[in-house]
Scaffold this active site. Structure first.
Site, mmCIF file in Angstrom:
data_model
loop_
_atom_site.group_PDB
_atom_site.id
_atom_site.type_symbol
_atom_site.label_atom_id
_atom_site.label_comp_id
_atom_site.label_asym_id
_atom_site.label_seq_id
_atom_site.Cartn_x
_atom_site.Cartn_y
_atom_site.Cartn_z
ATOM 1 N N THR A 135 16.016 -65.400 36.034
ATOM 2 C CA THR A 135 16.711 -64.133 35.846
ATOM 3 C C THR A 135 17.968 -64.300 34.999
ATOM 4 O O THR A 135 18.773 -65.207 35.236
ATOM 5 C CB THR A 135 17.094 -63.525 37.206
ATOM 6 O OG1 THR A 135 15.907 -63.311 37.963
ATOM 7 C CG2 THR A 135 17.814 -62.196 37.020
ATOM 8 N N LYS A 162 18.361 -58.423 33.873
ATOM 9 C CA LYS A 162 18.988 -57.361 34.648
ATOM 10 C C LYS A 162 19.628 -56.336 33.709
ATOM 11 O O LYS A 162 20.301 -56.698 32.725
ATOM 12 C CB LYS A 162 20.044 -57.930 35.584
ATOM 13 C CG LYS A 162 19.466 -58.787 36.717
ATOM 14 C CD LYS A 162 18.726 -57.953 37.746
ATOM 15 C CE LYS A 162 18.333 -58.786 38.954
ATOM 16 N NZ LYS A 162 17.660 -57.976 39.987
ATOM 17 N N LYS A 266 8.437 -57.804 48.427
ATOM 18 C CA LYS A 266 9.476 -58.825 48.613
ATOM 19 C C LYS A 266 9.638 -59.141 50.099
ATOM 20 O O LYS A 266 9.873 -58.241 50.910
ATOM 21 C CB LYS A 266 10.789 -58.316 48.022
ATOM 22 C CG LYS A 266 11.921 -59.311 47.986
ATOM 23 C CD LYS A 266 13.166 -58.664 47.388
ATOM 24 C CE LYS A 266 12.977 -58.302 45.928
ATOM 25 N NZ LYS A 266 14.222 -57.687 45.359
#
Length: 352
Positions: A135, A162, A266
């Protein structure tokens, strides 16, 4: 049947290598919860939760209180009754997803260790290496370039970027990552930061720059399922539902309202057993599955990796949480591959 004799919960403070910013805020450390259960046969199981109030709705203190209170339900019960135990925990502590995830994991880990099997086997397959993305948080274009370059050099072929604040800055960040890692597959995660119109504007500008995206994750507010469906209708890039799906019932609603192409199941939101149910719902509706994480150590990350290996159901894997830590609870190395093993999830924290 072996019974659980003790449950304990403690703080697990994990500093990050660098600050981690998303549209919902900045983290400098992972303020987690570590749960331990012991059975009368002498086996110990470990579980971890990573509460983050804007996502999970819990503070760390609240998660700790909940995990400790779970001892009244868990202690004295047979570890083989893990399904009934998890159902009771989640009905007793609704919404306390990080705490119940930690307790559920510890119970499943203890059960599998007693049986001498890997956690993945509960979900249909043996442990095998799992590849994750890396990420890139909300950072300057210069920092995005640096991070993407380092990730590509480290063997990462999938990058997640992001976004969700300023669209112009978001676009430039994506362009910087593409230039630094021209061969990487790119995912975008807005963490609820946009409207459907802004999502379309972002997608149009990215397309105009000649960049292809694998998906855009949770562009609108979690409660706005109609908005999520609207965003999906406006763009050609696949839409993934993340914060909108905590429970199997949430997944059913997303399916019925045709709000997403992909479901991010998740464990930090749902727990291992409910994730398996969400996967079944997504597969029955011909949706792809993604698995994500919070800022977890190897305890939480390897638990998720076992679910990936066991189900074989996930087209997209975002399990880089422990790669962002200054120090993990065990030595796991660097790079995109998680080498997992049993029994249980295979992680016994060192010096914690």
């Amino acid at each position: 049947m072996s019974r659980i004799t003790d449950l304990s919960a403690e703080r697990l403070d994990l500093p990050l290598t660098e600050p981690f910013e998303i549209s919902l805020g900045v983290q400098h450390e992972a303020a987690n919860v570590l749960v331990t259960v012991e059975t009368e046969s002498g086996v110990t199981g470990y579980g971890e939760g990573s509460p983050l109030a804007p996502v999970t709705g819990e503070t760390r203190e609240a998660a700790l209180v909940t995990a400790k209170a779970a001892a009244e339900i868990v202690e004295g019960r047979a570890v083989e009754e893990y399904r009934a135990l998890v159902k009771e925990l989640r009905s007793t502590f609704p919404g306390m997803v990080s705490a119940t995830f930690a307790v559920e994991t510890a119970i499943l880990d203890a059960f599998c260790r007693e049986k001498g099997i890997a956690l993945s086997e509960l979900f249909g397959g043996g442990p095998s290496p799992v590849e994750t993305d890396m990420t890139i948080p909300i950072v300057s274009t210069e920092d995005a370039t640096r991070r993407a370059t380092e990730a590509a050099a480290g063997g990462y072929e999938h990058l997640k970027i992001k976004t969700g604040n300023d669209i112009i800055e978001d676009v430039e960040r994506v362009v910087a990552v593409r230039e630094a890692a021209p061969d990487a597959a790119l995912k975008i995660d807005a963490n609820q930061g946009w409207t459907p119109k802004e999502t379309a504007a972002f997608a149009d500008e990215i397309s105009a720059r000649g960049i292809e995206l694998d998906l855009i994750e949770q562009p609108v507010a979690a409660a706005d399922i109609a908005g999520l469906a609207d965003a999906r209708r406006r763009i050609d890039v696949p839409i993934a539902a993340d914060e909108a799906v905590f429970t199997p019932e949430d997944a059913i609603r997303v399916v019925r309202e045709e709000a997403a192409d992909i479901v991010n199941a998740k464990l930090g939101k749902s727990g291992p057993l409910a994730v398996a149910e969400i996967v079944a719902i997504a597969q029955g509706a011909n949706l792809d599955c993604m698995i994500g994480c919070m800022l977890e150590s190897a305890v939480g990350i390897h638990t998720s990796a076992h679910v990936v290996a066991g189900t074989g159901a996930f087209s997209y894997v975002d399990l880089d949480g422990n790669r962002l830590l200054a120090e993990d609870v065990i030595e796991t190395g660097d790079g995109p591959m998680h080498d997992i093993s049993g029994p249980g999830h295979g992680v016994t924290p060192d010096n914690w």
